[in-house]
Design an enzyme around this catalytic site. Structure first.
Site, PDB file in Angstrom:
ATOM      1  N   SER A  64       0.795  -1.235   0.000  1.00  0.00           N
ATOM      2  CA  SER A  64       0.000   0.000   0.000  1.00  0.00           C
ATOM      3  C   SER A  64       0.825   1.281   0.000  1.00  0.00           C
ATOM      4  O   SER A  64       0.258   2.365  -0.162  1.00  0.00           O
ATOM      5  CB  SER A  64      -0.944   0.016   1.201  1.00  0.00           C
ATOM      6  OG  SER A  64      -1.998  -0.880   0.974  1.00  0.00           O
ATOM      7  N   LYS A  67       0.432   3.463  -2.917  1.00  0.00           N
ATOM      8  CA  LYS A  67      -0.754   4.325  -3.044  1.00  0.00           C
ATOM      9  C   LYS A  67      -0.417   5.807  -2.899  1.00  0.00           C
ATOM     10  O   LYS A  67      -1.156   6.666  -3.368  1.00  0.00           O
ATOM     11  CB  LYS A  67      -1.805   3.889  -2.023  1.00  0.00           C
ATOM     12  CG  LYS A  67      -2.289   2.458  -2.284  1.00  0.00           C
ATOM     13  CD  LYS A  67      -3.153   1.909  -1.158  1.00  0.00           C
ATOM     14  CE  LYS A  67      -3.531   0.452  -1.438  1.00  0.00           C
ATOM     15  NZ  LYS A  67      -4.301  -0.131  -0.323  1.00  0.00           N
ATOM     16  N   VAL A 261       1.216  -3.744   3.814  1.00  0.00           N
ATOM     17  CA  VAL A 261       1.199  -5.045   4.502  1.00  0.00           C
ATOM     18  C   VAL A 261       2.460  -5.881   4.269  1.00  0.00           C
ATOM     19  O   VAL A 261       2.618  -6.930   4.883  1.00  0.00           O
ATOM     20  CB  VAL A 261      -0.040  -5.928   4.181  1.00  0.00           C
ATOM     21  CG1 VAL A 261      -1.300  -5.367   4.794  1.00  0.00           C
ATOM     22  CG2 VAL A 261      -0.183  -6.154   2.701  1.00  0.00           C
TER      23      VAL A 261
END
Ligand code: GLN
Length: 309
Positions: A64, A67, A261
């Site tokens: 992530s 992002k 993660v």
């Protein structure tokens, strides 16, 4: 002023010895094999000095953290039009939660929860083939990190594609509200692949420099984004970057940060430093357990919290 290189190597040594390491993510099977004993920390300051500790040059799945960079690209393409399809408020729920989406008619709370990031990826994809959009994201990463060797771990991407039922559900649900423009499997293909970009702490800290330096690459002085945009991306990292652990991260670390993660965290000390930390074991919110503890120690010792007087 404490000596940065010494602080970084002290923290790396302290973290290496800690028994509490959190739990490695297993819902993406390929991530389950990663050694929970790994730990890396890299800090790049205003002058370009690099302080590195532990496994600073071991690549890991940024997940992530990608992002932050897809948000940057999407804002470059659509500007404030982006905010018609995704909000910018903390969600207070898990990164892969679906509940808010129904109340909010398919508009995700922010660009960092999975639904929001999928909506952002869909915007980058529009007008392109998936391969082109992915190429654009990867080239952007290589450009801002000043490193053309950064690649995508195809094994991780395939592993997530095989098991990504929750993300498939989120994407289909948004599609039903007309939030996604492209075929769901195209958008998800690009999303799974940008999450599977593999980077080292050193490369990630390089990539984050523009956020710590008013939108500019400090080495060349060239602008990547306007200063106002860098400020705003940092604000969203602070409020939303750790999902339902964002309040705790702000409380303990006091810096904008984005977790993945894979166990990485990119943190930004505005005007001071770009920081990447990696320890694969996660806490209950899916954020790196020791990564957060290491950043807390770093900001304390360096006096870098943005809330310091
Ligand atoms: N690719 C992961 C997912 O979609 C990213 C989640 C994360 O890093 N928090 O589940």
């Amino acid at each position: 002023m404490p000596d940065l290189a010494r602080v970084v190597s002290e923290i790396a040594e302290e973290m290496r010895q800690r028994p509490d390491r959190g739990k490695v993510a297993t819902y993406i099977p390929e991530l389950a094999h990663v050694d929970p004993g790994a730990f890396g920390l890299v800090v790049i300051d205003n002058e370009g000095n690099v302080a590195a500790g532990g496994d600073a040059d071991m690549p890991f799945s940024i997940q992530s953290i990608s992002k932050v960079f897809t948000l940057t690209l999407a804002l470059g393409k659509a500007g404030d039009r982006l905010w018609a399809r995704v909000g910018r408020e903390p969600s207070g729920s898990a990164f892969n939660s679906i509940v808010q989406l129904e109340h909010e008619r398919g508009i995700p709370r922010n660009p960092f929860i999975n639904a929001g990031a999928i909506a952002v990826t869909d915007l980058i994809l529009s007008g392109h083939q998936p391969r082109e959009a992915l190429g654009e994201i990867l080239r952007f990463m290589q450009f801002i990190a000043d490193d053309s060797t950064i690649t995508i771990d195809e094994g991780v991407a395939a592993s997530e594609k095989r098991t990504g039922f929750r993300n498939i559900a989120l994407a289909n649900y948004m599609k039903s509200f007309g939030v996604l423009d492209n075929p769901v499997d195209y958008t998800l293909g690009v999303y799974f692949h940008h999450c599977a970009i593999a980077m080292t702490c050193r490369q990630l800290a390089m990539a984050g420099r523009f956020l710590a330096h008013h939108g500019r690459n400090p080495a060349t002085g060239l602008p990547i984004v306007q200063p106002e945009r860098a400020r705003r991306i940092n604000a969203i990292m602070l409020t939303c970057g750790h999902y339902d652990g964002s309040g705790e991260f702000a409380y303990r670390v006091g810096l904008p940060g984005k977790s993945g993660v894979g166990g990485g965290i990119l943190a930004v000390a505005p005007g001071k430093a770009s920081i990447a930390v990696w320890s694969p074991g996660l806490d209950e919110s899916g954020n790196s357990h020791l990564g957060r503890i290491a950043l807390e120690a770093l900001t304390k010792r360096m006096g870098w919290s943005i809330f310091a007087a």
